[in-house]
Design an enzyme around this catalytic site. Structure first.
Site, PDB file in Angstrom:
ATOM      1  N   ASN A 114       0.848  -1.193   0.000  1.00  0.00           N
ATOM      2  CA  ASN A 114       0.000   0.000   0.000  1.00  0.00           C
ATOM      3  C   ASN A 114       0.881   1.239   0.000  1.00  0.00           C
ATOM      4  OD1 ASN A 114      -2.445   1.524   0.308  1.00  0.00           O
ATOM      5  ND2 ASN A 114      -2.003   1.753   2.489  1.00  0.00           N
ATOM      6  N   ASP A 152      -2.328   0.368   8.267  1.00  0.00           N
ATOM      7  CA  ASP A 152      -1.179   1.258   8.058  1.00  0.00           C
ATOM      8  C   ASP A 152      -0.022   0.937   9.013  1.00  0.00           C
ATOM      9  OD1 ASP A 152      -2.630   2.601   6.059  1.00  0.00           O
ATOM     10  OD2 ASP A 152      -3.523   3.954   7.518  1.00  0.00           O
TER      11      ASP A 152
END
Ligand code: GRF
Length: 226
Positions: A114, A152
């Site tokens: 990502n 994240d």
């Protein structure tokens, strides 16, 4: 470096929106600097403008509309059914704004990456630019990371910093950060498909060690001073 004989790595790219990072990847494939076979661009939103960018590049696209599925596991399973026939070396999240479940993430462990618009671990989650301005930080940036169940929170592969300037708004800062996102994402993807990246005890090693190229502040600074 990639040379004419480098086999192309199959990848699937997931998007939800504008597709500026998708475009950067497409452009680098076009120049031959990124040795990818983009097998499919999949959006969870039928109206994602990035779908048109993919079509314009002649890529196969697919919409898997999350609203058609009763819950996250069913949506994730549909996504996996679409991705797996391509046997991708990487599943690339490029502005994909839907949180993926643990089963999905485990299924693609080490292959799922990502780009996040902050210097992780700072400012995980949404609205990173407004939060960076509110916190008064002098430096902000972007991180490419492996996806793990902690949102994240996975090992960072590459980062780039940008200065926060007087008078910045979330929009001006976002634009500056996007500029470095579009540089480090293709770069990190090429490292990965070239087999230069390993995860060692939760840390990412490039060519066997932690390398300065993984953080780009010097490069960016040199260019902005030029
Ligand atoms: C980017 O800032 C990305 O880091 C974040 O969402 C934005 C998506 O932009 N996850 P785009 O769809 O690549 O234009």
């Amino acid at each position: 470096m990639s040379g004419q004989h480098t086999p192309l790595a199959s990848v699937v790219i997931l998007i939800s929106g504008r597709g500026a990072n998708l475009q950067a990847i497409i452009d680098q494939v076009g120049t031959g600097r990124l040795a990818l076979d983009i097998r499919s661009v999949i959006s969870n939103r039928p109206d994602a403008p990035g779908l048109q960018r993919a079509r314009d590049a002649g890529l196969a696209t697919l919409v898997i509309d999350q609203r058609a599925y009763a819950d996250r596991p069913q949506f994730d399973a549909a996504l996996m059914r679409a991705i797996d026939p391509h046997a991708p070396r990487l599943v690339i999240l490029a502005g994909f704004m839907r949180i993926l479940g643990d089963a999905f993430i485990r299924h693609y462990a080490g292959r799922l990456i990502n780009i996040h618009p902050s210097l992780l671990p700072a400012f995980k989650g949404l609205n990173t630019h407004a939060r960076a301005l509110e916190a008064g930080v002098k430096q902000h940036g972007a991180s490419v990371h492996f996806v793990t169940p902690e949102v994240d929170g996975g090992p960072v592969i590459a980062q780039a910093t940008v200065p926060v300037l007087a008078g910045d708004t979330p929009e001006t800062l976002a634009e500056r950060v996007l500029g470095v996102e579009q540089r480090i994402y293709p770069m990190a993807i090429q490292w990965l498909v070239a087999g230069r990246v390993v995860i060692d005890q939760g840390r990412v090693l490039l060519d066997g060690s932690q390398r300065p190229e993984q953080g780009l502040p010097l490069t960016i600074q040199r260019e902005s001073n030029a």
